[in-house]
Design a protein around this motif. Structure first.
Motif, PDB file in Angstrom:
ATOM      1  N   UNK A  76       0.834  -1.202   0.000  1.00 32.55           N
ATOM      2  CA  UNK A  76       0.000   0.000   0.000  1.00 32.55           C
ATOM      3  C   UNK A  76       0.869   1.253   0.000  1.00 32.55           C
ATOM      4  N   UNK A  77       1.885   1.304   0.856  1.00 28.83           N
ATOM      5  CA  UNK A  77       2.659   2.564   0.892  1.00 28.83           C
ATOM      6  C   UNK A  77       3.497   2.751  -0.360  1.00 28.83           C
ATOM      7  N   UNK A  78       3.978   1.673  -0.945  1.00 26.15           N
ATOM      8  CA  UNK A  78       4.719   1.826  -2.203  1.00 26.15           C
ATOM      9  C   UNK A  78       3.803   2.391  -3.288  1.00 26.15           C
ATOM     10  N   UNK A  79       2.583   1.870  -3.337  1.00 25.23           N
ATOM     11  CA  UNK A  79       1.634   2.362  -4.335  1.00 25.23           C
ATOM     12  C   UNK A  79       1.307   3.835  -4.094  1.00 25.23           C
ATOM     13  N   UNK A  80       1.030   4.179  -2.847  1.00 22.93           N
ATOM     14  CA  UNK A  80       0.647   5.554  -2.514  1.00 22.93           C
ATOM     15  C   UNK A  80       1.789   6.521  -2.809  1.00 22.93           C
ATOM     16  N   UNK A  81       3.019   6.123  -2.476  1.00 20.19           N
ATOM     17  CA  UNK A  81       4.164   7.008  -2.714  1.00 20.19           C
ATOM     18  C   UNK A  81       4.313   7.295  -4.209  1.00 20.19           C
ATOM     19  N   UNK A  82       4.218   6.246  -5.017  1.00 22.13           N
ATOM     20  CA  UNK A  82       4.391   6.457  -6.448  1.00 22.13           C
ATOM     21  C   UNK A  82       3.225   7.259  -7.032  1.00 22.13           C
ATOM     22  N   UNK A  83       2.023   6.908  -6.617  1.00 25.35           N
ATOM     23  CA  UNK A  83       0.848   7.611  -7.123  1.00 25.35           C
ATOM     24  C   UNK A  83       0.896   9.091  -6.795  1.00 25.35           C
ATOM     25  N   UNK A  84       1.155   9.403  -5.535  1.00 24.44           N
ATOM     26  CA  UNK A  84       1.123  10.813  -5.133  1.00 24.44           C
ATOM     27  C   UNK A  84       2.220  11.612  -5.812  1.00 24.44           C
ATOM     28  N   UNK A  85       3.397  11.005  -5.967  1.00 23.77           N
ATOM     29  CA  UNK A  85       4.440  11.731  -6.691  1.00 23.77           C
ATOM     30  C   UNK A  85       4.005  12.013  -8.127  1.00 23.77           C
ATOM     31  N   UNK A  86       3.488  10.982  -8.798  1.00 26.56           N
ATOM     32  CA  UNK A  86       3.166  11.152 -10.215  1.00 26.56           C
ATOM     33  C   UNK A  86       2.022  12.111 -10.460  1.00 26.56           C
ATOM     34  N   UNK A  87       0.991  12.001  -9.632  1.00 28.47           N
ATOM     35  CA  UNK A  87      -0.243  12.710  -9.958  1.00 28.47           C
ATOM     36  C   UNK A  87      -0.382  14.048  -9.232  1.00 28.47           C
ATOM     37  N   UNK A  88       0.358  14.222  -8.142  1.00 33.49           N
ATOM     38  CA  UNK A  88       0.124  15.414  -7.328  1.00 33.49           C
ATOM     39  C   UNK A  88       1.346  16.299  -7.153  1.00 33.49           C
ATOM     40  N   UNK A  89       2.538  15.766  -7.328  1.00 34.57           N
ATOM     41  CA  UNK A  89       3.740  16.574  -7.105  1.00 34.57           C
ATOM     42  C   UNK A  89       3.895  17.607  -8.218  1.00 34.57           C
TER      43      UNK A  89
END
Lengths: 212, 212, 212, 212, 212, 212
Positions: F72-85
């Motif tokens: 879960x945290x690996x997914x969230x880290x990648x998702x948030x970087x890609x879509x929100x950073x």
């Protein structure tokens, strides 16, 4: 919305030009072809009036065909028979076929107009979405699934449809007459999808919000 | 023929069962669906009579739709408008589109019936063959080639047809009305091909030998 | 014919330029490559003479290979072994494979030349048409159908052919030697189709009218 | 290796059955068809002896064809002419075509045997890998790239190869005779890939380690 | 090697320019995008040091992501969990999925790097080749085959994966958690393949010779 | 609705079983895999709480990954970087890529969740529909069109993406860093689409009505 956009822009360190609407002009420039409308025949004028009365608007596909009354009435006659006349398939089932076929062909006009019809006839807005996105992901009855599998195979690889495919429909409870109707509706949207894509036909914007 | 077969058989060291014709029954069992014909309406009875008189037979597709007069007349009205009414496209050009689209969809019925029409209208039997086999191999005018490229792309990937494709047709001399007609004929055969494949529709055997 | 065309033209309100034949030059410019023929070897000269005697003409594919005698004899040796030598497959069956494969690859040369062969060997002109159009629509024996399904899958997706496909052939009565022959004929036409398409090889026009 | 596997297994909490080799039997059971070898003709016996002497082994494809000497010599004659005889294409270029085509068709036998040939002829082991994996990722000359683009398009969609594709080859410096050779080699591997896939032909295991 | 090339050249009557390596620059210009590396975070610096120590080099994919430490650590975290953490799938099985998926997508970077991993973990160099070329041709256990069939169907047509596909995995002995892991590894390489192809990512040349 | 259905039914002469919702259970049975949630880590518990606070619900994809906190945290880290950073791409542009890629892959979960995001971020509900149906039919800026063409080609045929495709993006004004971000977002959804399809992941039903 403007507020949200400008916030986004400041976060990202670049100015966002405000988007023009993705559907700008859909209600006024109906196709990419310049074909002035012919004077409506009395029959077609009456039909347009009936559309206005029952739907509140004339579907753009009818306006697109209105450059020649012969073509318009041929289209209307076939459409109304297929989609509205008595059939072993319910109107909703016929609209589900329309949308699943149009999704295979990724046809903007037909997905918008008939997606709205599925939402309206089913009272299940998400069913309309599912037909557009991937009918295989919907919770469907065996009958519905068999019907859509046939219609989509017929759209994708008509040359591979054979007796075994018809037998599968019969096993799901369809009569030979039903099979004709499934084929005829699937066939019709394989036609309409192509006329719409060839001419960049634009759906009335009112459909987008219907029965959500 | 029997003699040739038995000679072949003896050379190969195995007995060849005599083949039944690949098209056995094509003139009697027209589709795989059991749909008894409705009593013809006066209008359709007259149309059938006219077919008999002018062609010497009623095309099987009409018999296939004859289980319901409403469907038959809607089909006939649209077909006759598209294929026979005045248009910037000659009748031959419309038949060439019909066959090239049907070749993309590998539709037995339409390739047989409209392949014969191309042979007859062009007086060039090989042109009919080429439309069935691969229109790209025919010696065509730029106009014909552009028209068929558009129709076949529209059949294969309608979602990728865009303004550039319409511009290509305009550059080849087509008007916007011509573009509609190309799209409408291509669309119509994308429908008919699927109704024919879905029902295993069989062409009148007389077509095979026409205009060879 | 000219008369028919001009009648058509007047109806449509536009002048039709008379078509040049779609196959113009097929008997004289055999490929798009300028490769002058080598002096025939005695063996190949004799073979050409035999073609003239038995067929009345030399097939264009042989003339296309005649720029180098080594290539011509290698082609002839392989072709004659595959298509004419004793085999568990009849000559007609081998020609049916040739045409079904060439239809998958939409190869003008091979469809014309081998379509004629199917018509001639079967005595059933429509069988030739069906192999060109869609073999699945023909009334075939189980043996013929299994053979063509294998050959066409092997043409379309060779990487997915596996033991189960060979088992299906065995269940339809084919021996391992027969399976080799099906594969070898299907493989050969997957080669020839590509040499023909790469060079725009044109079939002798006499084939078009044969055995109709 | 066994040690590594058992460590892995304990970490994952499940016993790993030791793998049997993925290529078990490749040197002994050459195809999935039971076709006993015919007694070699003197010519073919000499050819096999020459293979043993020059390569150290007889390529399995030759053993596969050895059930009938006529087929074996036809194959050998065509292969040797195409791949070894003088040509405007270097032997390496012909092997690059062989591998790029076989990669399109995902043919195990041909990728192993001809991948080794590319490694050997180029002295660049990674070039062999790149032809197998995706020739578009290799640093190639314009000539090589044009040649492989043509060969792979011809493999994927032969029906779409036209004069413009030949012109592209001419612009990259190829003569008409070179174009024939590119087509002939590409065609030949479209045949061989299918014979190999149809029969589950297995490459000699010695190829795997060659010229790494 | 130069000697072999010049010999070849003389035979063919044309001068061969000596080839530059097909992989020239792979170790120095890692992608086609000019993205200067960020100063490594302490955590990532330690990770790079560990790579140097255990592998002898830092995999190029890590250098490619090193232009931004957030992106690099997110990638590393997901990769290490998927490929190295405890799972019902062995590390070799996960690498087999990686390569079979990358073969479907024809990804140069991933085929080279993970092909080497399959060779190393299995101790069977040919297994690595087979995953690259066509996993269907490998002698696999039922479990391995079911796993790869699922992963490749998921790569090719994710929209058609349904309960029946999961059931097939369960019948081959996989738990629901295993199914997640198969999907997650297949999904991950469908991502990585695309990042690599989009950026022309080049693998460290050392992989080519590993575990041959 | 019941009333409408029964009216329809009486017209058609057959009883319609009332439909169960096509999305029945979407909010309760999130995937087809039985994977009990792990106790949330403090970090992930806080993240879920933040979702509840800002969105009013926890997206089902997070619940699907919650069977193991590392994943879960690996997914969230990648998702948030890609879509929100921060990125040269606006959040809306990234969501447009997400939906166009998910439309190519016909992924129910991602089309519903990210279609809602496009509607919300653009303030143009029809833009969300167009990304789902066929992005080519939307009135887009050159920049948007180039971005989506690249992302969809990368999804469909990653092996054919080359320098010319990157050049097209540069000509439309994108920097190399932007190109990475387009590739990374497109890649990420090619992963997520497959995890979602493999597990029959169901979107929170609340998305369907958002920002219409």
């Amino acid at each position: 919305m403007a507020k949200r956009s400008s916030k986004t822009a400041s976060k990202h360190g670049r100015a966002l030009k405000p988007r023009t609407q993705a559907t700008a002009g859909d209600d006024t420039v109906i196709t990419a072809l310049h074909l002035p409308s012919e004077k409506p025949s009395p029959e077609m004028a009456a039909y347009f009036a009936k559309c206005e009365e029952k739907l509140g608007f004339v579907p753009n596909v009818l306006k697109a065909y209105a450059f020649e009354m012969t073509k318009l009435s041929a289209f209307v006659a076939m459409y109304n028979d297929l989609m509205l006349a008595p059939s072993g398939l319910s109107k909703l089932e016929r609209e589900m076929i329309a949308v699943a076929v149009s999704a295979h062909n990724r046809c903007y006009y037909c997905l918008v107009a008939h997606g709205a019809a599925v939402r309206r006839l089913s009272g299940d807005p998400a069913l309309g979405e599912l037909m557009v996105m991937n009918y295989r992901a919907a919770r469907l009855s065996r009958r519905e699934r068999a019907m859509l599998d046939f219609a989509v195979k017929l759209s994708a690889e008509p040359w591979r449809v054979e007796e075994e495919d018809r037998e599968e429909l019969r096993r799901a409870g369809f009569t030979d007459r039903d099979i004709w109707d499934i084929a005829a509706v699937a066939g019709f949207f394989n036609m309409s999808n192509r006329v719409a894509s060839a001419t960049d036909m634009r759906p009335n914007s009112v459909y987008h919000g219907q029965a959500r």
